[in-house]
Each structure stands twice: as C-alpha cells, then as structure tokens.
Scaffold this active site. Structure first.
Site, short mmCIF file in Angstrom:
data_model
loop_
_atom_site.label_atom_id
_atom_site.label_comp_id
_atom_site.label_asym_id
_atom_site.label_seq_id
_atom_site.Cartn_x
_atom_site.Cartn_y
_atom_site.Cartn_z
N GLU A 127 53.95 23.83 32.17
CA GLU A 127 53.29 25.05 31.71
C GLU A 127 54.35 26.02 31.18
O GLU A 127 55.38 26.23 31.84
CB GLU A 127 52.53 25.72 32.86
CG GLU A 127 51.68 26.88 32.38
CD GLU A 127 50.83 27.52 33.47
OE1 GLU A 127 50.14 28.49 33.18
OE2 GLU A 127 50.86 27.04 34.62
N GLY A 268 57.90 30.56 40.31
CA GLY A 268 57.76 30.50 41.76
C GLY A 268 57.20 29.17 42.19
O GLY A 268 57.69 28.55 43.15
N ALA A 269 56.18 28.70 41.48
CA ALA A 269 55.55 27.43 41.81
C ALA A 269 54.60 27.07 40.67
O ALA A 269 54.32 27.87 39.79
CB ALA A 269 54.78 27.53 43.13
N GLU A 271 50.87 24.73 39.79
CA GLU A 271 49.66 24.19 40.41
C GLU A 271 49.25 22.82 39.93
O GLU A 271 48.07 22.47 40.02
CB GLU A 271 48.50 25.17 40.19
CG GLU A 271 47.99 25.25 38.75
CD GLU A 271 48.61 26.36 37.93
OE1 GLU A 271 48.03 26.75 36.90
OE2 GLU A 271 49.70 26.84 38.31
N HIS A 304 48.06 30.58 46.70
CA HIS A 304 47.80 30.79 45.26
C HIS A 304 47.75 29.47 44.51
O HIS A 304 46.80 29.21 43.76
CB HIS A 304 48.90 31.68 44.68
CG HIS A 304 48.76 31.96 43.23
ND1 HIS A 304 48.15 33.07 42.73
CD2 HIS A 304 49.17 31.24 42.13
CE1 HIS A 304 48.16 33.04 41.41
NE2 HIS A 304 48.78 31.94 41.02
N GLU A 305 48.74 28.63 44.71
CA GLU A 305 48.77 27.37 43.96
C GLU A 305 47.65 26.44 44.41
O GLU A 305 47.07 25.72 43.58
CB GLU A 305 50.13 26.68 44.12
CG GLU A 305 51.32 27.54 43.71
CD GLU A 305 51.20 28.15 42.33
OE1 GLU A 305 50.55 27.55 41.45
OE2 GLU A 305 51.76 29.24 42.12
N HIS A 308 44.37 27.46 42.78
CA HIS A 308 44.28 27.06 41.38
C HIS A 308 43.52 25.74 41.21
O HIS A 308 43.08 25.43 40.10
CB HIS A 308 45.69 26.88 40.79
CG HIS A 308 46.22 28.09 40.09
ND1 HIS A 308 45.50 28.80 39.15
CD2 HIS A 308 47.43 28.69 40.17
CE1 HIS A 308 46.24 29.79 38.69
NE2 HIS A 308 47.41 29.76 39.29
#
Length: 883
Positions: A127, A268-269, A271, A304-305, A308
C-alpha cells in the site's frame, strides 16, 4: 523540480478499469538479489470499460524476463515494456490468461516498498502502489482478485514462508535444499493487500473460537529470542476480535490470522488479508523495554489492523480518494475499542490532543486538504492526520447526530450492501441515510471542505425573564484551492452548569433529549427557559465536533467548569483554556496579573486536593500544560519559539511551587508497590506520579534532580525509568549526562529502547542539541536505512524541539533540509514525512520565516527529487496551490 512534470490525478477523472483480473497465481522464488516472480493473471475486459482500450499494466523499477498470452510467448513486437509499464496494444476482447515473469532485487530495495529484505527476512509492503514493484499489474484498489501464492526458498536460510489467506500445501521443492508453501486467499482483494513474508522467525500462537464456533489459529512471528515480548500483542488481538463480534457483529473469516513484526518498515502496520505486517515497535513489549504508552499503542494498532478485515479488506475503497473510507472509519473503531478497554474520558482527551497537535496544524498549513481530496500528485503523501484522525471524527459526529442504535443499523446495512466491493464515501453515507430517512448531503461537506471550522459563542442571561440565550456563528478559513466555504453540520453536545455545582433545570426545544444541538447554519440562536441563577455553558461536551471554539467566558467561569462540570472532557478543556490564555499572553509580550496566575494555580491545587485520586490518569492530563507546539498554533502568526519556551517554563515553575504540597503527596503515595502491570489503572497512577515529578523539578531543580536520579536508579519498569530520565534532560548538568550514558550502555543491544534515548536527547531545548544530534548520527545503533532510527532522532528534533529546530539562525532548518535530500535517495516516503516538519514555517516571525523558506527552496532546486519529496516541497512553498 520533478513534480512539475508529475501528472495530477483528479477524482473527477475517475473511470473504471478497462480490464479486470479475476484470479492471480503467483510463483515467487526468493533470492537475496534475484527473486523471480511468475504471475499468471486471468484477465477479462470490463463491461464498464472502453471497448477498444489497450491493456496497460503498472510497473515500478521492474526487470521483465518474459510475457506469454494464453501460453504463447509474445515477441517484442507484440508488447511494449519499460520498468514502469507493460502495454499490449491489442489484447483479446474475451477472457485470456497473461503470464508475466519478472525479477527483483530485494536486498537493494531501500525504499521498503514492494518486496524487500529486513534483517535477512523477506517482507512486502504494497500500500498504496507497491505491488507494481513486484510484478506488472492493474495496481489500483478497484481491481479485486482471488490470489494463490506459491513461495519457494532455501530451507535453512528461510524456514518460515507466509502468505495471504489459508495454507493449502507445503513441502520439499525439487531441489532438496529448498522448500515451498502455497497460500490461498478465497476472498477477492486489491493488490495493495497482497503480502508475503519469508525468513527465520520465532512464533507464539493460541486458538480462538469465533462467535459461530469456528476455530481460528492466531499467531505472531517475531525475531527469534523475542517471543516472550509478543504476549501482550497476542492478547490484544484476541480482545479486539471478541470486541468486534460484540459491538459490530463482525466475525473473522479465515482459518488463521498471522502477524509478523519487522524492524524496517515505513509505516506503523499494514492490514494485509490474514497476514498483518507490523513495525516491531507496535508488537514487542516487556516491562523492562516498553512504556505504558507503548502498551497502549500496541493495543490500539493491533486492533486497528484487525478491524480493517471488514473496514478495508472485505469492503475496500474504489480509488485512493476514498482512503478515509477505510482509514477514518477504522480509526474510529479502534478508538472506540480502546475507550471500552480503558478510561473513556482519558482516551477521548488523548484523541483530541493528537487531533489538535497534528490535524489542526495540518489544516492551518500549506498542506491542508479535504478529508476526501479532489486531486493528488503522490498518494503516499495523503496518509495524513486529516484522512485518519479527522476522518474518524466525521464518523463520530455521524453517530452523535443519528444516535447509537441508528448508527449500528447503518453499519450493518453498509456491510451487507458493500461486502466484496470497492466502495465510496457516498456508499457509506447512503447506508445511514436509508436507515434514518435523513438527507446527509449537508453533512457530506465534512468530506469535501478543508480547514478547521471556527465557532464563536456568546451567552446572554436575562435575569428578569429567567432565560439564557446562546448565539452561535461559524466560519471556515480559506485553504489552498478552497477560498469559499459553506456552513457545516456541527453537532454541539452541551449542558448548563451552576456556579456551585447544584442541579440546574432548563429547557430548550432545539436541544434533543441527549443534549445535542445541530448547528448547521452560518449563525443560529438557542434559548433556554426557566433558568435560575445565571449558568455557565458547557459546550462541545466530549469534543462533539472537530472545531475551534471562541467562547466569551471569563477565567473564573471556566474554572467553575473545572470544579463542577459532569463532563470530564470539558473539565480538562476548561483548565487548558485558562492555561492557554495565560501562556499566549506571556509569549506575546503581554502581561499576566499575579492574581490571574495565582487563581489558576489555586484552582489546580483545589482539584488536586479533592478529585485527583479518583482518576489519576485524568488528573495527570489536567495538571499538564499545553505544549509549546500547541501554544504556537494558538498564536498562529509571528511566532517566537524562544518566548513560548520561556513562558511555559515560567508557568511550570509557578504551578510546581504553588502546588508542591499536593505534588509531593502524589509522588510519595503513588509509587508502584507490586509487579508491573500495563492496565489502565496502574498506568494512570504512574502518569500522575511522573507528571508530579516534572512539576516539582520545574519549581526546584535541585530537589527534582535528586528525586529523578533516585527514581532512575530504582525504577522497576521502563515507564518510570524513562520518565525520570526525561525529567533529568530538562536539568543541565553532570547528573543528566551520567544518566544518559548509563541508559545508553544498558540498552545498547535494544534498538527500540535506544529510539527512546535518541528522542529524549533530540528534544533537549538547548543550543548544543543540534551538535548532539549530529554526533548521535554516528552512534553504532543509528542507521539512515532504518525508518525507526531516523524518526526517533531526526524526526524528534524537527517535530518536538520547537526551540532548536526553529533556531533564528536557520541552522535547524538547514540541517533538516540536508537530511531530507540524503534520505530521498534511499527512502522517499521517509524523506517526505520528515519534510512535513516545515509545515509551520509560515507561522514563524519574519527572520525564521525567511530562513525556513531558504531551506525549502534549497530542497526544491535539487534535480531529480522523488515524487514524494517534490510534492511536499512544492505544496509547502505554494500556499495557493490546490490540494
């Protein structure tokens, strides 16, 4: 400057892809410098596309080996290839199979986009547009495909092979020294969600049973030897899955859920479906190496991830202009999760502090843009606080306006309609319009208009009529590309508070039973009947809208809210508003009467004496003054960072001295008495104790140095050790230097801890700090190739050290400009993010403003800038440019 020739992508120009790719079969043979990728693509013309369009696949720095169409190898006359595109002028007009073989060098990929090696492990980041660095593809989010990925590698060098979806096959390859694994994701997804990991990794795992009774294996992969630091992340994953089932009715849909922690990562990460890839700072934690804030961030980002999976993966975005549809919505979801897991008022205050520090600043800078932009040159530069944090606030306002029950019904309808599709903001809003019967076209302006609305409120009390009137007015300042703004739909959660805290009855037919008034005109008035005596208005409770508020309340009435308001957020806000008024006056050459400062200090002392132990985390926030960056933003123009620093230091001294008795009581009584726990209550006690230490040190440096040194020596956890070291960094002298040296030596083999050490030193507001930063760049642990190291040292200097980055002689600006140019050659995304530190340059006083502009122009004049950096520097210099 390269951006002058970079095409602008516009939302109004969107059209569906001319072709679709239904299935993707990848055969990836990992090699440090010559990884071979064979992509077999099942392609068909899109009925909504152009009937005679060529097939143009995206690429980025690719080496092409061969192309075959339906099994026949194409000759050079039948296609056109460059490192950036593969074009077949006359593709079949019926479904066909295209096989493309490319070769990439993961070791040389310092951009950390596409396929790269991190500490000997193979990793991907796709991404927004990284998949095109792996193979030629229709690399856009509205092309959804089912992926099957075969990964092959040396067995001893790369024992772990991971991909999206479920593992369907594994074993020995033809070469006995090699092995393979085949992963299949049954859910169609865009290319940006593709992921692959190969390497030598340790693993922790546990079983999870979904709400329908399905068994899922949860696993986290980390650097060998650090498995014991992944336990909290694994627990947070399980809790977030259970919460999403309970609150949103969303169940996980694969047999496995894998997380991999890597040390070199731009974000940060990420998904990726079934295989989340994380920056290791958001996975690894132990009491000795992680602070309370680290634990909270791990919990939030893991959630959060995972969230997603539905808001981003199962329902993705049609194009990158809809980025807020997945990010803003998912930030809202992770904020709600953290609020339920911790203290909701405390978490809400933390959310707002972040929003104001990052997004409000962005809105007032040359980089301002709508939550849904209308155009961009480089999409990587729109992963911003506006898209994420303001996007989350829009979702929260929608819930406030329509109510919790209607919001849940709207979310259910959104998932039902859009599952398996690439959706738009309109799809999202239509679901809520349909379940409520409301026209949300006015509300949609929040996605369309850049800038932070400003709301002014004036109160009028008629003692004879026993009525209280509030006059509201709103406006939004012009931003790049948007000079005229329309009124916004602003939910105002409000109440009236009596001066002594006694109950106050009042009625207003414009305010609903939940205490919410919808302010959607340029100006409006509401009146409360049967009000006695004169009340104090409590407005925007819980920060019900992301606006700046001008309220004609004197300080003494604001302090009534601190003492008596039932809304915790507004109690904190009242203290912040009074503090900000005093600090702005002191910073801009004004005077503050002793009586005003003493009244504020006395109010804080009263608060500490009565309420602080009820919620120590909340108390720590109340007694913490606005930051220097917050004060600069409030002043807004002709900012002098040195004057702000002096003003804030003086106020800290005054509060520390005036409230020393309470602060010492907190410090002595809140010491940890048992084993460390990262739970919210324990973290709150540590937060108040360490905030007390900071103010005591400000009032009496000798006492502060003694207390901080003793705490540093005896601390049993990283939170207390780092806090005491942070206090020592504010006190020049040998004790500080000795503690810094001991900390650096103790954690010399702990990169994530050394990041904290770099950050503290970079933020020291002294003239020698710039040279200190340059010296630390020679430290064995520092590397320009690692984003965490660069952000912790260079980023912290530029973002956190207001005094030294904004030096009047321009040395801070010139230093960052040189680093940006150096980083741009290795990692353009990292360089562009560092460059955003210049977003405040137009707020500075004339000398600094000139120095900053000179530094920016030195970057702009450099030939062959990346798109990422060229875009940011051009927008920073051209305040009139549209977003």
């Amino acid at each position: 400057m390269r951006t002058e020739t970079t095409p602008i992508v516009r939302l109004e120009d969107y059209r569906p892809s001319d072709f679709l790719i239904d299935r993707v079969e990848l055969d990836v043979r990992l090699h440090p410098t010559q990884t071979r990728i064979v992509a077999t693509l099942a392609i068909r013309p899109n009925p909504e596309g152009r009937p005679d369009a060529p097939l143009v696949l995206d690429g980025d720095e690719l080496n092409l080996n061969s192309v075959a169409l339906d099994g026949r190898v194409l000759t050079g006359e039948e296609f056109e290839a460059s490192p950036h595109a593969l074009t077949i002028a006359q593709p079949p007009r019926q479904p066909f199979t295209l096989t493309v073989e490319t070769e990439v060098n993961p070791t040389a990929n310092t951009k950390l986009m596409g396929l790269y090696r991190s500490s000997g492990n193979y990793c991907t980041q796709c991404e927004a547009e990284g998949f095109r660095r792996i193979t030629y593809f229709l690399d856009r989010p509205d092309v959804l495909s089912v992926y099957t990925t075969r990964i092959e590698a040396e067995r001893d060098e790369v024992p772990v092979l991971l991909g999206n979806g479920n593992l369907v096959e594994s074993g020995a390859a033809d070469d006995p020294n090699r092995h393979y694994a085949v992963w299949r994701d049954p859910y169609p997804k865009p290319s940006y969600l593709f992921a692959l990991v190969g390497g030598r990794l340790g693993r922790v795992a546990k079983a999870f049973k979904t709400m329908s009774g399905r068994e899922v294996e949860l696993a986290i992969y980390v650097e060998p030897g650090k498995e014991d630091r992944a336990g909290y992340a694994l627990d947070a994953l399980e809790r977030s899955m259970r919460w999403d089932e309970r609150v949103f009715g969303r169940e996980y849909d694969l047999d496995v859920f894998n997380i991999v922690a890597v040390s070199d990562f731009n974000m940060g990460a990420m998904e990726n479906k079934g295989l989340n890839i994380f920056n290791d700072k958001y996975v690894l934690a132990s009491p000795e190496t992680a602070t309370d804030m680290d634990y909270a961030h791990i919990e939030a980002i893991i959630a959060h991830e995972y969230f997603h999976n539905w808001t981003g993966n199962r329902v993705t975005c049609r194009d990158w202009f809809q980025l807020c549809l997945k990010e803003g919505l998912t930030v809202f979801r992770d904020q709600e999760f953290s609020s339920d897991e911790r203290s909701r008022p405390v978490h809400r205050i933390a959310e707002v502090k972040t929003l104001r520090a990052r997004q409000f600043l962005e809105d007032s800078s040359p980089l301002a843009h709508p939550v849904r932009p209308t155009q961009y040159r480089e999409i990587n530069n729109f992963y911003t606080a506006t898209v994420y944090e303001k996007g989350a606030e829009i979702v929260r306002m929608l819930k406030t306006i329509i109510g919790a029950d209607a919001f849940r019904r709207g979310m259910d309808l959104y998932f039902e309609r859009c599952d398996g599709t690439a959706a738009t903001v309109e799809d999202f809003l239509n679901a809520f319009a349909d379940v409520t019967g409301r026209d949300l076209s006015h509300f949609a302006r929040w996605y369309e208009q850049a800038g932070t609305p400003r709301v002014s409120v004036k109160g009028h009390y008629d003692e004879a009529a026993r009525t209280y009137r509030l006059d509201f007015a709103q406006s939004t300042p012009p931003t790049p590309g948007q000079s005229t703004k329309q009124p916004m739909a602003i939910p105002v959660a409000l109440g009236l508070v009596s001066h002594d805290g006694s109950p106050l009855s009042a009625a207003c037919d414009r305010v609903d039973e939940r205490g919410v008034f919808l302010f959607d005109k340029a100006s409006d008035t509401i009146t409360f009947a049967e009000v006695s005596p004169k009340p104090v208005p409590s407005l925007f409770r819980g920060f019900s809208a992301p606006v700046k508020v001008s309220l004609d309340l004197p300080n003494e009435e604001l302090l009534v809210l601190l003492r008596h308001d039932t809304d915790a957020f507004n109690r904190w806000q009242a203290a912040q508003t009074v503090a900000m008024r005093l600090l702005v006056a002191l910073s801009t050459g004004g005077s503050v009467a002793d009586a005003e400062a003493d009244a504020f200090s006395a109010a804080l002392c009263s608060f500490m004496g009565s309420d602080a132990f009820t919620d120590p985390a909340f108390a720590a926030l109340v007694i913490t003054l606005p930051s220097e960056a917050d004060i600069a933003q409030e002043i807004g123009k002709d900012v002098d960072p040195d004057a702000i620093h002096r003003a804030r230091s003086a106020m800290r001294r005054r509060i520390g001295a005036g409230c020393s008795q309470h602060l010492r009581r907190f410090y002595e009584s809140l010491a940890d008495s048992g084993p460390y726990s990262p739970d919210a209550a324990s973290a709150g006690r540590r937060a108040l104790r360490n905030a007390s230490l900071d103010l005591l040190a400000a009032a009496d440096p000798a006492e502060g140095e003694a207390l901080a040194t003793a705490q540093f020596d005896s601390a049993s956890n990283m939170t207390d050790r780092l806090a005491s070291l942070g206090v020592l960094t504010t006190l020049p002298g040998q004790a500080r230097e000795d503690a810094l040296a001991r900390f650096g030596e103790r954690y010399r083999n702990e990169p994530l801890v050394l990041d904290k050490w770099f950050t503290l030193q970079a933020a020291i507001p002294e003239d020698e700090t710039l040279e200190r930063v340059k010296t630390l760049m020679q430290h064995p642990a520092f590397s320009m190739a690692n984003p965490n190291r660069v952000r912790s040292l260079i980023g912290s200097f530029a973002m956190l050290n207001q005094v030294q980055f904004n030096r009047a002689d321009g040395a801070g600006y010139r230093f960052l400009a040189s680093i940006v140019l150096r980083a741009d050659e290795l990692n353009p995304q990292l360089a562009a993010r560092l460059l955003t530190a210049f977003s405040t340059w137009r707020m500075m006083e004339n000398t600094r403003r000139g120095q900053a502009e000179e530094a920016l122009r030195s970057i702009a004049q450099k030939p062959n800038l990346s798109r990422d950096v060229g875009d940011i520097v051009s927008r920073s210099l051209d305040a009139g440019q549209s977003e």
